[in-house]
Design an enzyme around this catalytic site. Structure first.
Site, short mmCIF file in Angstrom:
data_model
loop_
_atom_site.label_atom_id
_atom_site.label_comp_id
_atom_site.label_asym_id
_atom_site.label_seq_id
_atom_site.Cartn_x
_atom_site.Cartn_y
_atom_site.Cartn_z
N ASN A 13 0.86 -1.18 0.00
CA ASN A 13 0.00 0.00 0.00
C ASN A 13 0.90 1.23 0.00
OD1 ASN A 13 -1.84 1.98 0.60
ND2 ASN A 13 -2.75 0.92 2.36
N LYS A 20 3.04 1.08 3.30
CA LYS A 20 2.62 0.09 4.30
C LYS A 20 2.61 -1.25 3.61
CE LYS A 20 -0.68 3.25 6.31
NZ LYS A 20 -2.10 3.50 6.40
N ARG A 92 -2.17 -1.83 -3.79
CA ARG A 92 -3.23 -0.84 -3.86
C ARG A 92 -2.87 0.12 -4.98
NH1 ARG A 92 -3.31 4.01 -0.11
NH2 ARG A 92 -5.09 5.21 -0.80
N HIS A 180 -10.39 5.51 -1.17
CA HIS A 180 -10.51 4.73 0.08
C HIS A 180 -11.43 3.52 -0.11
CE1 HIS A 180 -9.22 8.36 2.75
NE2 HIS A 180 -8.20 7.52 2.60
N LEU A 209 -11.34 8.58 8.73
CA LEU A 209 -10.66 9.81 9.13
C LEU A 209 -9.23 9.50 9.55
CD1 LEU A 209 -13.57 11.32 11.32
CD2 LEU A 209 -13.16 11.63 8.86
N GLY A 210 -8.33 9.61 8.58
CA GLY A 210 -6.90 9.44 8.86
C GLY A 210 -6.19 10.68 8.37
N ARG A 241 -4.28 18.16 3.04
CA ARG A 241 -5.03 18.50 1.82
C ARG A 241 -6.21 19.41 2.16
NH1 ARG A 241 -5.86 12.42 0.01
NH2 ARG A 241 -3.85 11.75 0.81
N ASP A 283 -0.86 16.57 12.18
CA ASP A 283 -1.24 15.45 13.04
C ASP A 283 -2.20 15.95 14.12
OD1 ASP A 283 -1.14 13.50 15.20
OD2 ASP A 283 0.49 12.58 14.07
N ARG A 285 -3.21 14.74 16.78
CA ARG A 285 -2.78 14.57 18.18
C ARG A 285 -1.96 15.78 18.64
NH1 ARG A 285 -0.58 8.54 17.44
NH2 ARG A 285 0.01 9.57 15.52
N ILE A 331 -7.77 8.77 13.19
CA ILE A 331 -8.58 9.71 13.99
C ILE A 331 -9.89 9.03 14.41
CG2 ILE A 331 -9.86 11.89 13.89
CD1 ILE A 331 -7.68 12.84 11.82
N GLY A 332 -10.55 8.40 13.46
CA GLY A 332 -11.85 7.79 13.73
C GLY A 332 -11.78 6.70 14.78
N GLU A 333 -10.66 5.96 14.81
CA GLU A 333 -10.56 4.83 15.74
C GLU A 333 -10.09 5.23 17.13
OE1 GLU A 333 -7.93 1.93 13.87
OE2 GLU A 333 -9.05 2.13 12.01
N GLU A 381 -6.89 -2.11 5.00
CA GLU A 381 -6.81 -2.11 3.53
C GLU A 381 -5.90 -3.21 3.03
OE1 GLU A 381 -5.79 2.00 4.12
OE2 GLU A 381 -7.08 2.60 2.46
P1 ADP Z 1 -2.99 7.45 6.99
O1 ADP Z 1 -3.07 5.96 7.01
O2 ADP Z 1 -4.01 8.12 6.10
O3 ADP Z 1 -1.61 8.01 6.83
P2 ADP Z 1 -3.84 7.22 9.78
O4 ADP Z 1 -5.07 6.40 9.58
O5 ADP Z 1 -2.64 6.57 10.40
O6 ADP Z 1 -3.43 7.99 8.45
O7 ADP Z 1 -4.28 8.48 10.70
C1 ADP Z 1 -3.38 9.45 11.12
C2 ADP Z 1 -4.16 10.48 11.95
O8 ADP Z 1 -4.76 9.82 13.06
C3 ADP Z 1 -3.28 11.59 12.54
O9 ADP Z 1 -3.98 12.82 12.50
C4 ADP Z 1 -3.12 11.17 13.99
O10 ADP Z 1 -3.01 12.26 14.85
C5 ADP Z 1 -4.41 10.47 14.29
N1 ADP Z 1 -4.29 9.49 15.39
C6 ADP Z 1 -4.79 9.62 16.62
N2 ADP Z 1 -4.50 8.58 17.39
C7 ADP Z 1 -3.78 7.75 16.65
C8 ADP Z 1 -3.17 6.49 16.89
N3 ADP Z 1 -3.25 5.88 18.09
N4 ADP Z 1 -2.47 5.93 15.90
C9 ADP Z 1 -2.38 6.54 14.70
N5 ADP Z 1 -2.96 7.72 14.40
C10 ADP Z 1 -3.63 8.34 15.36
#
Ligand code: ADP
Length: 395
Positions: A13, A20, A92, A180, A209-210, A241, A283, A285, A331-333, A381
């Site tokens: 991916n 990944k 992917r 996605h 939401l990532g 973005r 980020d 966080r 973010i969603g998880e 994914e």
């Molecule tokens: P992508 O796969 O699109 O690069 P992720 O699904 O890893 O992104 O999401 C990254 C976002 O999720 C960041 O904004 C990060 O701050 C937030 N986030 C919050 N908690 C966590 C966590 N425990 N692990 C990974 N990302 C986290």
């Protein structure tokens, strides 16, 4: 088609600055034997890590990697030394254009077609093609499969795909593709597994939401509409973005600020979203950590949640109501307060969170009696890629 005794499938991916990889043993348990993650490719702070199935770190390096080619080469060299037999590799592929609506074996013809699609996504497709070529260098005989992120949305109703532009542009393929798709497809299977077929067939919104963020409206297990559009830059505001903009903003930048094209692309893809509004970080966080000290961090969080809430409302309108809302990706998880902010004022749709369940990222976070079931689900994914790849090998 080839029949293979070994069931190890590698799923690759490639993101715009990340990679990944997961190696699955596709037995009944679909076990992960290895996972690798490379972050910040081509940038400072590059981080490469390989873990085994139990999460133990097998290899770690903080050395700058020039590009995706360097990252994938490093991984494949490492893998070849372990002599793990591989049945196939699945990739992917972000955009399959008008013609690809299912995973397919990669052939020279497809590669040529994908080169033709590069203008649709110059940020991702070239990296993905590089990954395909790199695998061929290390494993010349190995079957490779392309799994398209657009495929899940390819048969959305036309009305969801149309842009109000002249017809000839629609015929040329300027339309909403949506992305996605592998994540949405995986989660629809998961809803069926955990909540039953009726829930999976119902009116579902998935909020992925990532760093990249999008939502999809799904009914009968099929995509009805989605927030991302012609490219993954559209829709919700994301880590870096912009999401949807008035086209006039781009015109203004070109006309009045004489911004060259690469600078506009860099602006909307890499310097906007949470990073642009906060001026601190992409980020979430980091922004949460600074929100009391820095008003711009708080504004970026508020805008993100506001936009997400607005799109939940819009997509519920598309579906004519809502039965299930799923939060997924980083973010969603993992971020209960963000979910809470997004769901604020959505009680008119029948969305009622249980604060305690939400706070502990429970599987179901809506309170009993909530008309809409709200769930937190982990997306995967890479596993979806491995499943598609395995099913093509079986035919
Ligand atoms: P992508 O796969 O699109 O690069 P992720 O699904 O890893 O992104 O999401 C990254 C976002 O999720 C960041 O904004 C990060 O701050 C937030 N986030 C919050 N908690 C966590 C966590 N425990 N692990 C990974 N990302 C986290």
């Amino acid at each position: 088609m080839q029949r293979v005794k070994d069931n190890h499938i590698l799923a690759i991916n490639s993101g715009s600055s990340s990679l990944k990889i997961a190696l699955f043993r596709m037995d009944k348990k679909e076990t992960v034997d290895l996972s690798a993650r490379v972050e910040r490719i081509g940038l400072s702070g590059c981080h490469f890590r390989i873990k085994d199935g139990k999460g133990r770190v097998l290899f770690e390096e903080h050395q700058r990697l020039r590009d995706h080619d360097a990252a994938i080469n490093k991984f494949l060299k490492w893998l070849q030394k372990r002599k793990t037999p591989l049945a196939a590799v699945g990739h992917r592929v972000v955009n399959g254009g008008l013609n690809y609506d299912l995973p397919e074996l990669i052939t020279p013809r497809m590669e040529k077609a994908l080169i033709g699609l590069e203008p649709l996504d110059p940020d991702h497709l070239p990296q993905e093609l590089k990954a395909i070529k790199a695998v061929r260098r290390f494993y010349p005989e190995l079957t490779q499969v392309a799994c398209f992120d657009t495929a899940f949305h390819r048969h959305m109703p036309d009305i969801a795909q149309w842009y109000p532009l002249p017809r000839e542009l629609w015929r040329e393929g300027i339309r909403r593709y949506g992305f996605h798709g592998l994540s949405y497809e995986y989660l629809i299977h998961e809803i069926k597994r955990v909540a039953g077929a009726k829930a999976a067939r119902g009116r579902v919104i998935i909020a992925h939401l990532g760093n990249g963020a999008s939502m999809a409206a799904i009914r009968g297990g099929k995509s009805m509409d989605t927030t991302m559009g012609f490219t993954p830059t559209g829709g919700l505001m994301m880590g870096t973005r912009s999401g949807d903009l008035d086209p006039g903003v781009i015109l203004y930048l070109l006309r009045e600020k004489f911004m060259p094209l690469p600078a506009v692309s860099d602006l909307v893809n890499h310097r906007s979203g949470l990073l642009g509004v906060s001026g601190i970080s992409s980020d979430l966080r980091d922004l949460v950590a600074q929100k009391t000290k820095n008003p711009h961090a708080l504004e970026a969080i508020e805008l993100f949640c506001y936009q997400a809430r607005k799109f939940v409302g819009a997509l519920a309108g598309v579906l004519g109501g809502l039965d299930t809302l799923i939060f997924t990706a980083g973010i969603g998880e993992n971020m209960p307060r963000i979910r809470r902010r997004i769901c604020q004022r959505l009680d008119f749709l029948g969305i009622h969170l249980d604060p305690a369940l939400n706070e502990r990222n429970a599987e179901v976070i809506s309170r009993s009696g909530s008309q809409v079931t709200v769930r937190v689900m982990k997306t995967n994914e890479e596993l979806m890629i491995a499943r598609h790849t395995r099913s093509l090998l079986r035919h």
